[in-house]
Structure formats: C-alpha cells, structure tokens
Write a protein that holds these residues in place. Structure first.
Motif, PDB file in Angstrom:
ATOM      1  N   LEU A 128       0.828  -1.207   0.000  1.00  0.00           N
ATOM      2  CA  LEU A 128       0.000   0.000   0.000  1.00  0.00           C
ATOM      3  C   LEU A 128       0.860   1.254   0.000  1.00  0.00           C
ATOM      4  O   LEU A 128       0.556   2.234  -0.703  1.00  0.00           O
ATOM      5  CB  LEU A 128      -0.924   0.002   1.230  1.00  0.00           C
ATOM      6  N   GLU A 132       0.806   3.928  -2.996  1.00  0.00           N
ATOM      7  CA  GLU A 132       0.468   5.325  -2.750  1.00  0.00           C
ATOM      8  C   GLU A 132       1.550   6.245  -3.298  1.00  0.00           C
ATOM      9  O   GLU A 132       1.256   7.279  -3.912  1.00  0.00           O
ATOM     10  CB  GLU A 132       0.282   5.572  -1.256  1.00  0.00           C
ATOM     11  N   ARG A 133       2.822   5.862  -3.095  1.00  0.00           N
ATOM     12  CA  ARG A 133       3.915   6.687  -3.611  1.00  0.00           C
ATOM     13  C   ARG A 133       3.869   6.765  -5.139  1.00  0.00           C
ATOM     14  O   ARG A 133       4.048   7.827  -5.717  1.00  0.00           O
ATOM     15  CB  ARG A 133       5.252   6.121  -3.143  1.00  0.00           C
ATOM     16  N   ILE A 136       1.034   9.085  -6.113  1.00  0.00           N
ATOM     17  CA  ILE A 136       1.336  10.491  -5.897  1.00  0.00           C
ATOM     18  C   ILE A 136       2.355  10.988  -6.912  1.00  0.00           C
ATOM     19  O   ILE A 136       2.183  12.028  -7.545  1.00  0.00           O
ATOM     20  CB  ILE A 136       1.832  10.717  -4.460  1.00  0.00           C
ATOM     21  N   ARG A 228      -3.784  14.871  -0.050  1.00  0.00           N
ATOM     22  CA  ARG A 228      -2.359  14.516  -0.132  1.00  0.00           C
ATOM     23  C   ARG A 228      -1.451  15.704  -0.422  1.00  0.00           C
ATOM     24  O   ARG A 228      -0.246  15.535  -0.505  1.00  0.00           O
ATOM     25  CB  ARG A 228      -2.099  13.430  -1.190  1.00  0.00           C
TER      26      ARG A 228
END
Length: 422
Positions: A128, A132-133, A136, A228
């Motif tokens: 996860l 997510e990285r 982004i 974010r």
C-alpha cells in the motif's frame, strides 16, 4: 516457492539463538536475512536492496531498537517496521509506537503463527505504501504538471520563471541528497500558482517580496482542498520565511520537511530575482547571506553552479555533457523532450513560449494549433541533446498524427510560398 519469489524480511536481534529460531520457523516461507544487533543490521542495509519489512528487538547492546529504527526511517522510509521484544512494558510500547513509528509491537515469546500473520500484514502494508507513492509521484504529479502547462501557455514569462525555479530546486535537492522527496519539486512547480490566479503583474512584480507572500497564501488556500497536498500547501505558504535548516535534512518529520521545502523555494525565488540584478556569483552569495539563508543551502547552490548555469545567455545545463543538436522543424515534426532554442512569438512580437521551454504534448498541440491559424511561422527552432527526435526512434506525442501535407505547408510558409488554410 523459489527464493526470488519469497517475501523479504530483515530480522534484527542480539541473540544468535533467537535468530536461528526465526530461520527454522519462517525460512521456508520468507527470504530471511538476519543481523546480530543494530550496527550489523545497518551494514546489511547499506549493502542490500531495501527490505520491505524489518523486525527488530528493543534492548540490544551498542544500539537499541529505537536508535536503529531512527536510522532505518532516514535511509529507507518505505520500510514497514515491527518490534519483537521481551521488554513488553507499557513505557517501551509507547516509545516504540511514538518514536519508532512501528507497524506492530509484538511480545516475546511469540508463536510462529502470530509472527507469520504479522509479517503478512506488514508486507500488505508495504504494498500500500509503495502504491500510494507511485500514485502520488505518477498520477498526481502528472495531473499537476498538465495543469501548470495549460496555465503557463497564457503567461509565458511566468512559465519561464517557474521553469527556472523548478530547475533550481531540482539541482539543490540533488546536492543535498533529497532527490527522493517528491514534495519539493512538486512545490516548486506550484509555487507561482497564486500569481496566475491573482494576475495583472509584470515579471519584476511577481518576484517582489510582498507579492510573492500574498500569492503564496493564495496558492496554499487552493491546494489545501486537494487530498495529499497538505504538506505541499504548507511549504508554499511558508516559502518567504527565513531561518536555518533542520540539523537533519533526510527527515521523516513532516514539520521539518515543510521547513526544508520552504527554504528551498525561498532561495530558488531569491536566486531568480538576484540573477537579474547582479551578474556575479560573489555578489549573489553576499545577498543570499544578507537575506538570512542557511549556509548549507548557499554552498549547495554554489556546488551546483546554479547562479552560472541558469543565467540567461550562458546556455544553462546544456553546457554540461554533449552539445545540443539544433534543428528547425515544423510543429508536426516536434517531439516531447525537445527544448525550444528560441522564443516563439507572434508577428507583432507578443511572446508565446520562452526559449528553454521543454516541449510536452500540451505545448506541441498548442504550437500546431497556432501554426494552423498562421499565428506563428512555419518552423520552430529546437534542441535535442541525445538523438534526433524527428527520427522514428523518438516517441510521438500520444494521440497526435504527423500530417505530411501540414509539414509541407509549414515549410512552404517559412520559405515565403503562399499557402491556404487546411
């Protein structure tokens, strides 16, 4: 299960018997690497690919579990860490969670089944984190770049300044060892967003202290509405603050990341302004110190030779490495990654795109549209350092088509031959 397909885990404990027990209980399911103590584990981390999951004891001679985890977070921030210890009192657990930022706290003795379940959960958590990285850095950053490109097409002088600021921040992060932190370049890309929103100013007015601060607050208010991007908004909001950098630059502390990002933006915008007023690096360096910049960031700028390589007329970073190949191409022959060798202007000298602008699909589409409407001439002068982007090896802008008739018309216009609108 082959060794290559097994989930990788680093187990750290000062007792060899405990490590041997881990290997017996978990070695068939996981690719275990063991280390006797924190110092040994750091040596392993420096010589191996990053471990997705790390499990450590708390009380170890020389370097305890918390000190070890602090180093882990600095070197491998994506690693998911757990603590397995016989010192399972409440105070230890609180410190491990608050200071070590651990994913699980397990007490010895721990059965193989419980440890196995915790390791499986840790690997899922790592997936996860990585996803997510990627989201982004890829999807979100790409969307932001597209937004900035579209806005910049209406403000080419602002785009020139924003590009220079972004390059400066990129060079500084390389010198300071911060190139893995995605928030800093993204903040640089968005730092002049408030200027676009407020509008109605010349380039010198954009870089005025009061104007920069006002526009920074405007941009921050807008960005705080995007998930974010809270840290990015805070960096931009505080970009005109002065003060020293934190002692540790590779930090996982969000408060310190904001300070570092804000200092990077301040020196980048100050360099952009000072370069137009003082051509010498000595003079610029004096003004940076007078403005209260940390000496470490000034020295980083000096090492990167930002003041010299970004000064208009010097050729910038193109002076490093092989000379750039300059070509005159029609808009239908342009490819992403090329760089404008000259300003693109209308016949009445209105600037549309600045020299040094890297071509993206958005910019190429804009140039093709302008050429179709005879707003610009037939040929665009560009640079390509590594290869000829007009050759088949260079990727074409997605969703575009190289029209032979359009190429012929554009070349005819450049030679003064009358053409008709398609």
């Amino acid at each position: 299960m082959s060794p290559e397909s097994k989930p990788r885990v680093l187990m750290v404990d000062d007792e060899p018997n405990v490590l041997a027990g881990f290997r017996r209980a978990l070695g068939r399911r996981y690719a275990l690497t063991t280390a006797e103590g924190g110092m040994h584990a750091l040596t392993i981390l420096d010589s191996h690919d990053p471990f997705p999951v790390i499990v450590t004891d708390m009380r170890m001679p020389g370097m305890d579990g918390l000190a070890f985890l602090h180093e882990v977070h600095l070197r491998h921030p994506d690693a998911v860490c757990m603590m397995l210890t016989g010192n399972a009192d409440q105070a230890t657990a609180v410190r491990a969670i608050n200071e070590g930022r651990i994913f699980r706290f397990l007490a010895k003795p721990c059965t193989p089944d419980v440890l196995d379940q915790a390791l499986q959960a840790a690997h899922r958590q790592h997936e996860l984190v990585v996803a997510e990285r990627v989201l982004i850095r890829g999807t979100l950053s790409g969307s932001v770049r597209l937004l900035i490109e579209v806005l910049a097409l209406s403000e080419p002088e602002l785009a020139r300044a924003a590009m220079s600021i972004r390059k400066t921040v990129s060079a500084l992060t390389q010198e300071l060892g911060l190139e893995t932190e995605w928030r800093y370049p993204l903040s640089a890309s968005l730092c002049l967003l408030g200027t676009v929103v407020e509008g109605g100013a010349t380039r010198d007015e954009w870089l005025d202290d009061e104007r920069l601060e006002s526009c920074a607050h405007t941009a921050a208010r807008l960005l705080r509405n995007i998930p974010r991007l809270t840290d990015v908004a805070d960096i931009i909001d505080r970009q005109r603050e002065t003060g020293p950098l934190p002692d540790t630059l590779n930090t996982a502390d969000p408060r310190e990341r904001v300070i570092i990002g804000a200092r990077l933006l301040r020196i980048a915008t100050d360099l952009e302004r000072f370069r137009t007023e003082d051509a010498s690096w000595d003079g610029i360096q004096t003004r940076l110190r007078q403005a209260g910049h940390d000496d470490r960031i000034i020295q980083a700028a000096h090492r990167a030779r930002i003041a010299d390589t970004n000064t208009p007329g010097t050729g910038g970073s193109d002076q490093k490495g092989s000379p750039a190949l300059q070509q005159a191409l029609t808009p239908w022959e342009l490819r992403p990654g090329m760089v404008l060798a000259r300003d693109v202007s209308t016949p009445d000298a209105k600037l549309l795109l600045s020299k040094g602008r890297e071509l993206t699909p958005v910019v190429i589409e804009k140039l093709r549209s302008l050429a179709k409407r005879n707003v610009i001439g037939g040929l665009i002068e560009v640079q390509a350092a590594d290869h000829d982007p007009a050759t088949p090896e260079a990727p074409e802008a997605e969703g575009t088509h190289v029209d032979p008739a359009a190429i012929a018309n554009a070349r005819n216009r450049s030679e003064g031959t009358p053409t008709h609108e398609r």
